[in-house]
Design a protein around this motif. Sequence first.
Motif, PDB file in Angstrom:
ATOM      1  N   PHE A  49      46.587  49.772-108.137  1.00 19.38           N
ATOM      2  CA  PHE A  49      47.009  48.339-107.492  1.00 19.38           C
ATOM      3  C   PHE A  49      45.559  47.567-107.300  1.00 19.38           C
ATOM      4  O   PHE A  49      45.568  46.480-107.016  1.00 19.38           O
ATOM      5  CB  PHE A  49      47.194  48.747-106.160  1.00 19.38           C
ATOM      6  N   PHE A  50      44.272  48.208-107.646  1.00 19.19           N
ATOM      7  CA  PHE A  50      42.986  47.868-107.570  1.00 19.19           C
ATOM      8  C   PHE A  50      42.325  48.123-108.864  1.00 19.19           C
ATOM      9  O   PHE A  50      42.196  49.187-109.306  1.00 19.19           O
ATOM     10  CB  PHE A  50      42.302  47.975-106.248  1.00 19.19           C
ATOM     11  N   SER A  51      41.553  46.932-109.333  1.00 21.72           N
ATOM     12  CA  SER A  51      40.780  47.393-110.542  1.00 21.72           C
ATOM     13  C   SER A  51      39.479  48.041-110.093  1.00 21.72           C
ATOM     14  O   SER A  51      38.938  48.921-110.951  1.00 21.72           O
ATOM     15  CB  SER A  51      40.418  45.785-111.190  1.00 21.72           C
ATOM     16  N   THR A  52      38.827  47.959-109.061  1.00 20.85           N
ATOM     17  CA  THR A  52      37.572  48.746-108.828  1.00 20.85           C
ATOM     18  C   THR A  52      37.680  48.877-107.145  1.00 20.85           C
ATOM     19  O   THR A  52      38.634  48.479-106.424  1.00 20.85           O
ATOM     20  CB  THR A  52      36.493  47.810-108.976  1.00 20.85           C
ATOM     21  N   MET A  58      29.951  52.643-114.883  1.00 15.85           N
ATOM     22  CA  MET A  58      31.546  52.583-115.271  1.00 15.85           C
ATOM     23  C   MET A  58      32.137  52.237-114.078  1.00 15.85           C
ATOM     24  O   MET A  58      32.148  52.974-113.126  1.00 15.85           O
ATOM     25  CB  MET A  58      31.740  53.730-115.814  1.00 15.85           C
ATOM     26  N   LEU A  59      33.266  51.572-114.155  1.00 16.80           N
ATOM     27  CA  LEU A  59      33.902  51.102-113.082  1.00 16.80           C
ATOM     28  C   LEU A  59      34.923  52.204-112.991  1.00 16.80           C
ATOM     29  O   LEU A  59      35.724  52.568-113.887  1.00 16.80           O
ATOM     30  CB  LEU A  59      34.469  49.844-113.102  1.00 16.80           C
ATOM     31  N   ARG A  60      35.487  52.519-111.852  1.00 16.99           N
ATOM     32  CA  ARG A  60      36.523  53.347-111.698  1.00 16.99           C
ATOM     33  C   ARG A  60      37.761  52.594-111.339  1.00 16.99           C
ATOM     34  O   ARG A  60      38.016  51.676-110.537  1.00 16.99           O
ATOM     35  CB  ARG A  60      36.413  54.345-110.205  1.00 16.99           C
ATOM     36  N   LEU A  61      38.808  52.956-112.098  1.00 18.16           N
ATOM     37  CA  LEU A  61      40.263  52.324-111.761  1.00 18.16           C
ATOM     38  C   LEU A  61      40.937  52.877-110.670  1.00 18.16           C
ATOM     39  O   LEU A  61      41.085  54.254-110.558  1.00 18.16           O
ATOM     40  CB  LEU A  61      41.101  52.525-113.166  1.00 18.16           C
ATOM     41  N   ILE A  62      41.523  52.021-109.886  1.00 19.67           N
ATOM     42  CA  ILE A  62      42.399  52.499-108.655  1.00 19.67           C
ATOM     43  C   ILE A  62      43.399  51.924-108.801  1.00 19.67           C
ATOM     44  O   ILE A  62      43.690  50.707-108.834  1.00 19.67           O
ATOM     45  CB  ILE A  62      41.474  52.097-107.264  1.00 19.67           C
ATOM     46  N   GLN A  85      36.999  46.045-104.820  1.00 20.83           N
ATOM     47  CA  GLN A  85      38.576  45.415-104.523  1.00 20.83           C
ATOM     48  C   GLN A  85      39.014  46.033-103.599  1.00 20.83           C
ATOM     49  O   GLN A  85      39.852  45.438-102.521  1.00 20.83           O
ATOM     50  CB  GLN A  85      39.263  45.080-106.059  1.00 20.83           C
ATOM     51  N   LEU A  86      39.303  47.344-103.565  1.00 24.56           N
ATOM     52  CA  LEU A  86      39.873  48.215-102.564  1.00 24.56           C
ATOM     53  C   LEU A  86      39.339  48.063-101.283  1.00 24.56           C
ATOM     54  O   LEU A  86      39.997  47.703-100.352  1.00 24.56           O
ATOM     55  CB  LEU A  86      40.024  49.668-102.903  1.00 24.56           C
ATOM     56  N   ILE A  87      37.914  47.872-101.032  1.00 22.55           N
ATOM     57  CA  ILE A  87      37.354  47.596 -99.718  1.00 22.55           C
ATOM     58  C   ILE A  87      37.478  46.386 -99.320  1.00 22.55           C
ATOM     59  O   ILE A  87      37.691  46.394 -98.170  1.00 22.55           O
ATOM     60  CB  ILE A  87      35.821  47.975-100.053  1.00 22.55           C
ATOM     61  N   ALA A  88      37.555  45.474-100.176  1.00 24.78           N
ATOM     62  CA  ALA A  88      38.066  44.015 -99.813  1.00 24.78           C
ATOM     63  C   ALA A  88      39.436  43.869 -99.373  1.00 24.78           C
ATOM     64  O   ALA A  88      39.347  43.404 -98.315  1.00 24.78           O
ATOM     65  CB  ALA A  88      37.694  42.848-101.127  1.00 24.78           C
ATOM     66  N   ALA A  89      40.181  44.555 -99.939  1.00 24.66           N
ATOM     67  CA  ALA A  89      41.682  44.734 -99.506  1.00 24.66           C
ATOM     68  C   ALA A  89      41.671  45.390 -97.955  1.00 24.66           C
ATOM     69  O   ALA A  89      42.575  45.004 -97.252  1.00 24.66           O
ATOM     70  CB  ALA A  89      42.436  45.268-100.593  1.00 24.66           C
ATOM     71  N   LEU A  90      40.916  46.417 -97.862  1.00 17.27           N
ATOM     72  CA  LEU A  90      40.973  46.945 -96.503  1.00 17.27           C
ATOM     73  C   LEU A  90      40.393  46.001 -95.475  1.00 17.27           C
ATOM     74  O   LEU A  90      40.833  46.062 -94.545  1.00 17.27           O
ATOM     75  CB  LEU A  90      39.833  48.411 -96.633  1.00 17.27           C
ATOM     76  N   ARG A  91      39.457  45.363 -95.818  1.00 19.10           N
ATOM     77  CA  ARG A  91      38.914  44.415 -94.701  1.00 19.10           C
ATOM     78  C   ARG A  91      39.799  43.320 -94.399  1.00 19.10           C
ATOM     79  O   ARG A  91      39.797  42.854 -93.274  1.00 19.10           O
ATOM     80  CB  ARG A  91      37.662  43.641 -95.466  1.00 19.10           C
ATOM     81  N   ARG A  92      40.853  43.007 -95.363  1.00 22.03           N
ATOM     82  CA  ARG A  92      41.757  42.331 -95.018  1.00 22.03           C
ATOM     83  C   ARG A  92      43.092  42.971 -94.434  1.00 22.03           C
ATOM     84  O   ARG A  92      44.222  42.186 -94.236  1.00 22.03           O
ATOM     85  CB  ARG A  92      42.331  41.495 -96.477  1.00 22.03           C
ATOM     86  N   ALA A  93      42.932  44.165 -94.181  1.00 22.98           N
ATOM     87  CA  ALA A  93      43.998  45.085 -93.491  1.00 22.98           C
ATOM     88  C   ALA A  93      45.203  45.050 -94.308  1.00 22.98           C
ATOM     89  O   ALA A  93      46.293  44.939 -93.787  1.00 22.98           O
ATOM     90  CB  ALA A  93      44.221  44.500 -91.989  1.00 22.98           C
ATOM     91  N   GLU A  94      45.086  45.088 -95.680  1.00 21.13           N
ATOM     92  CA  GLU A  94      46.256  45.224 -96.524  1.00 21.13           C
ATOM     93  C   GLU A  94      46.998  46.650 -96.345  1.00 21.13           C
ATOM     94  O   GLU A  94      46.106  47.833 -96.806  1.00 21.13           O
ATOM     95  CB  GLU A  94      45.929  44.996 -97.749  1.00 21.13           C
ATOM     96  N   GLY A  95      48.217  46.659 -96.046  1.00 16.64           N
ATOM     97  CA  GLY A  95      48.817  48.167 -95.920  1.00 16.64           C
ATOM     98  C   GLY A  95      48.652  48.996 -97.288  1.00 16.64           C
ATOM     99  O   GLY A  95      48.588  50.290 -97.351  1.00 16.64           O
TER     100      GLY A  95
END
Length: 205
Positions: A7-10, A1-5, A13-23
């Motif tokens: 601004f981010f669906s999973t 089951m995917l956890r909803l976060i 996606q959150l980790i990918a955004a971290l790798r893009r250094a998104e604030g």
Amino acid sequence: MLRLIPFFSTETQLIAALRRAEGRAHKVVYERYAGKMLAVCTRYCANRADAEEVMIDGFMRVFEKIDQFREDGSFEGWIRRIMVTESLMFLRKSKQWRQELPLDDVTVEPDYEWADASLNETDLLRMIAQLPDGYRTVFNLYAIEGYSHAEIADTLGISEGTSKSQLSRARMMLQTLVKKAELGASGQAQIRKDTYEKTQRTLGR
């Protein structure tokens, strides 16, 4: 089951955004894990101000090293390991945490059933915080993080014998604190009982 976060669906996606250094990803991670990670740092640093400083440094390390997270385990667990490492680095800098004791200093085998089943987690953490830095560090690594004595010795740069010695001392001190807490609780109960009985006599009941 995917956890909803937010601004981010999973989490992916959150980790990918971290790798893009998104604030916003940094903000979400901080808000999601700060409470748990402050508790981790407080177990090692005891002083809340120091723990908060270590936690902030830990999150900075998380953001810097996010490319090293391989996603083959728990993201929270990975963050936790970084927080433990940061806490140990802080303690090393203090130069006071290594309270090494020779094995023959441990003259009493501790009772490993020291924790009363009724003792809640908050009370236990408060007691752990009262341990000397060296004892508290080894106890946390062994009893809570699950390190072996060999791993503790390698991590802290001490001998396995010293690790075992400090763990024994930590457990004995905790056992003493638990007994004091139990005596205090029973004493307060007796005081309340005596006060109640005196009140009843005064009222003529």
